[in-house]
Design an enzyme around this catalytic site. Sequence first.
Site, mmCIF file in Angstrom:
data_model
loop_
_atom_site.group_PDB
_atom_site.id
_atom_site.type_symbol
_atom_site.label_atom_id
_atom_site.label_comp_id
_atom_site.label_asym_id
_atom_site.label_seq_id
_atom_site.Cartn_x
_atom_site.Cartn_y
_atom_site.Cartn_z
ATOM 1 N N GLU A 264 50.208 27.960 23.199
ATOM 2 C CA GLU A 264 51.484 28.451 22.678
ATOM 3 C C GLU A 264 51.746 28.044 21.230
ATOM 4 O OE1 GLU A 264 51.537 28.865 26.970
ATOM 5 O OE2 GLU A 264 51.088 27.135 25.700
ATOM 6 N N GLU B 32 53.028 17.448 27.278
ATOM 7 C CA GLU B 32 53.689 18.395 28.179
ATOM 8 C C GLU B 32 55.205 18.217 28.184
ATOM 9 O OE1 GLU B 32 53.153 21.597 31.038
ATOM 10 O OE2 GLU B 32 51.996 20.707 29.404
ATOM 11 N N GLU C 160 49.405 34.042 38.235
ATOM 12 C CA GLU C 160 48.169 33.652 37.548
ATOM 13 C C GLU C 160 47.108 34.739 37.653
ATOM 14 O OE1 GLU C 160 47.734 31.176 35.648
ATOM 15 O OE2 GLU C 160 49.209 29.646 36.162
ATOM 16 N N ASP D 64 60.013 30.606 30.983
ATOM 17 C CA ASP D 64 59.508 30.949 29.649
ATOM 18 C C ASP D 64 59.085 32.400 29.465
ATOM 19 O OD1 ASP D 64 57.497 30.258 31.477
ATOM 20 O OD2 ASP D 64 56.084 29.716 29.914
#
Length: 565
Positions: free
Chosen positions: A403, A382, A140, A287
């Site tokens: 996204e 989600e 992050e 991902d």
Amino acid sequence: ARCALSRLAALLGMRFRAGPVLVLTLSLFVREICTMAPAEREQMRLTVEEMFYHAFDGYMERAFPHDELRPISGGYTDALVELGAPAQPTRRGYSGVALTLIDSLDTLAVIGNASEFARGVRWVSENVDFDIDIDVSVFETTIRLLGGLLSAHMLANGTMVDGASHVRVAGYGGELLVLARDLGERLLGAFDGCEALPRAFVNLRDAKAKQASHQRLEQCSAGVGTLLLEFGVLSRLTGDPSFEHAALCALRLLWSKRSKFDLLGNTLDVRTGHWRNPTATIGAGVDSFYEYSLKAYLVFGKPELYAMWNASASAVEQHLRVGPWYGEADMHKGHRRAERVEFDALQAFWPALQVLAGELRPAAATFEAFHSLWRKFNALPERFDVDRGKLHDTLAYYPLRPELAESCYALYHATRDARYLQIGAEMVTSLNSAARTFFGFAAIKSVRSMALEDQMPSFFLAETLKYLYLLFDEARGSRDAAERQPGCCRGVPEITRGPPATPGELRKHARRVVRLHHRGAPHPALDRLPRPRPGPADRRAALGLRRPPAARAHCPREPAARGLH
């Protein structure tokens, strides 16, 4: 309604492999029907700009210089120590590093607010210090802080992209790059050479002498494979190869642990390097490994990165794809698990990646499937059980993720199909009606009830609104059209053309030029001085928008397993 036939054509492309000429003819026909007038598109651009300022003003006036805004209560949270779901966040003595400001500096530049961008650059240069005794997520911190500093540095220095010279900051001497290097050196403390996986958390003050208090032995594939872009750029800008070397070593080690099917699992034991969770997916946990393998190739041109992307993407299509959806499988066994296909919101980046690879038909089909969930819920849950057609019991939230907007933007600029403009407009309308609060925009706690959570992640300003703004930027679109060459559209192959035949051709077709243009002026919270520009109420009035009469009731924060982004 205007784009119903266009969606039907996309669905035909999903459902039937035969008759591609018919499908293409239908697509070309309905593209003439599904349009958006220039005035409507400009109005949408202004609406997204107002949304950004509503959120940015709320953060600057109520939360700055803390990390993130609480958009319902009007408070703040020092969220950096909470990212990555640590067991025991190190809150003591930490009061934020202006995470939202740093993460969204380049959005200010994209919108064209050169003066406020310059003030933000100067404030960060003079006030941010990473010598803090806190434990942070390496992943992050890399994508939000290190990436934010590097992109803002290149814009401020006037060397990032063509058309961005107007956001160059007078008198800027590379201070953000100095900060970025300092942060990068602190993050290097999570690495122990090329034979060990990097740790998920690191202590910013003294990574080597002081292990993170909540250090865990588990690390996900995305956490290892999503470092090379930022670390590689940092090495190129500073001339210090240690950053790129560390990230590339980690990526090579991760790839060496793939199965015989070229699939990666979800999590590994940092100490032993053995797989803890062998579930292969394009969603949470894996991902951005796929994203960075392709994008890092496009940026750095290393053939081994293209080989990683090509092999891993082929494995995904062979073992995980189910129609337009993607399932999960045991990396060692291959083939999809037969029980059910579950959608994971972090999968929504995949169509954008397919566009970069020149796979436009599958990208359009998968995007149409993913967008059907947004149409159903006015947000993207989600987790959704595709086979059973039902929401996950607990993972039904929407934390304002970017996204789907990214994939919509990529598909529009690849195909010039106006139905993607209409889809973007639907997303803007949904966000304004469901997530807008008195102070900003709130994460949706559950798409069942549309109850809100008192949280506005920094990536909402840094990514979600940026993609939506660029989607409706007509001046940018006009330049895109002028720059197109025969056989390609917006830097990628036309829908009538197959994928690039070689890695070199892929790089050629994936080149982009970001056009920026000046609008706006500075924000007062950076130095607490008044500004001579229309305030939020004036912008809302010009667009026919207004704040709700009162702030919404506080929604207690619900601890939930969140994806990496």
